[in-house]
Design a protein around this motif. Structure first.
Motif, short mmCIF file in Angstrom:
data_model
loop_
_atom_site.label_atom_id
_atom_site.label_comp_id
_atom_site.label_asym_id
_atom_site.label_seq_id
_atom_site.Cartn_x
_atom_site.Cartn_y
_atom_site.Cartn_z
N MET A 1 -126.43 -74.99 33.43
CA MET A 1 -126.33 -75.52 34.78
C MET A 1 -124.85 -75.74 35.12
O MET A 1 -124.08 -76.23 34.31
CB MET A 1 -127.10 -76.83 34.91
N THR A 2 -124.50 -75.39 36.32
CA THR A 2 -123.12 -75.54 36.78
C THR A 2 -122.93 -76.91 37.42
O THR A 2 -123.81 -77.43 38.08
CB THR A 2 -122.80 -74.44 37.82
N ASP A 3 -121.73 -77.44 37.23
CA ASP A 3 -121.37 -78.70 37.88
C ASP A 3 -120.51 -78.41 39.10
O ASP A 3 -119.91 -77.33 39.21
CB ASP A 3 -120.58 -79.60 36.92
N VAL A 4 -120.46 -79.37 40.00
CA VAL A 4 -119.58 -79.28 41.15
C VAL A 4 -118.65 -80.50 41.15
O VAL A 4 -118.98 -81.54 40.59
CB VAL A 4 -120.35 -79.21 42.49
N LEU A 5 -117.51 -80.33 41.76
CA LEU A 5 -116.57 -81.44 41.95
C LEU A 5 -116.59 -81.79 43.42
O LEU A 5 -116.29 -80.95 44.28
CB LEU A 5 -115.16 -81.03 41.51
N VAL A 6 -116.97 -83.02 43.70
CA VAL A 6 -117.10 -83.50 45.07
C VAL A 6 -115.94 -84.44 45.37
O VAL A 6 -115.65 -85.35 44.60
CB VAL A 6 -118.44 -84.23 45.27
N MET B 1 -120.62 -83.74 39.40
CA MET B 1 -122.08 -83.92 39.45
C MET B 1 -122.76 -82.57 39.30
O MET B 1 -122.14 -81.53 39.54
CB MET B 1 -122.50 -84.59 40.76
N PRO B 2 -124.03 -82.55 38.89
CA PRO B 2 -124.75 -81.28 38.77
C PRO B 2 -124.91 -80.60 40.13
O PRO B 2 -125.13 -81.26 41.14
CB PRO B 2 -126.12 -81.69 38.22
N GLU B 3 -124.79 -79.28 40.12
CA GLU B 3 -124.90 -78.52 41.37
C GLU B 3 -126.31 -78.62 41.96
O GLU B 3 -126.47 -78.81 43.16
CB GLU B 3 -124.55 -77.06 41.11
N GLU B 4 -127.31 -78.48 41.13
CA GLU B 4 -128.70 -78.51 41.59
C GLU B 4 -129.23 -79.94 41.61
O GLU B 4 -130.05 -80.32 40.79
CB GLU B 4 -129.56 -77.62 40.69
N THR B 5 -128.73 -80.74 42.53
CA THR B 5 -129.14 -82.14 42.63
C THR B 5 -129.99 -82.32 43.88
O THR B 5 -129.58 -81.91 44.97
CB THR B 5 -127.90 -83.05 42.71
#
Length: 91
Positions: free
Chosen positions: A1-6, A57-61
């Motif tokens: 799973m890919t993470d994103v930076l917000v 945070m996880p991308e698929e949230t």
């Protein structure tokens, strides 16, 4: 799973709010798979500063970044919070 930076900009409700403590309180309320990786301040006007948090945070949230904004906005001392940027981490 890919993470994103917000990139989350948090606006305090007064210039007397301690932004370091505010970041700690927000961090405590984040779900287990979220983490603050960097924090900065940004001048707004008349001595008031915004807190800029970089949250991994996880991308698929479920709920996407709305959940993050809601969590931050419900912390005492926060006027409101808004996502101002998002990018994928990893490939």
């Amino acid at each position: 799973m890919t993470d994103v930076l917000v990139v989350l900009k948090v606006f305090p409700d007064s210039d007397e709010v301690n932004l370091d403590k505010l970041a700690e309180e927000i961090s405590k309320k984040l779900p287990q798979n979220y983490s603050i990786v960097r924090k900065e301040t940004e001048p707004i006007a008349f001595g008031l500063q915004a807190l800029v948090l970089y949250v991994k945070m996880p991308e698929e949230t479920e709920g996407g970044t709305d959940t993050l904004e809601e969590i931050a906005s419900n912390v005492e001392g926060v006027s409101h919070a808004e996502v101002v940027g998002i990018t994928r981490l990893g490939f």
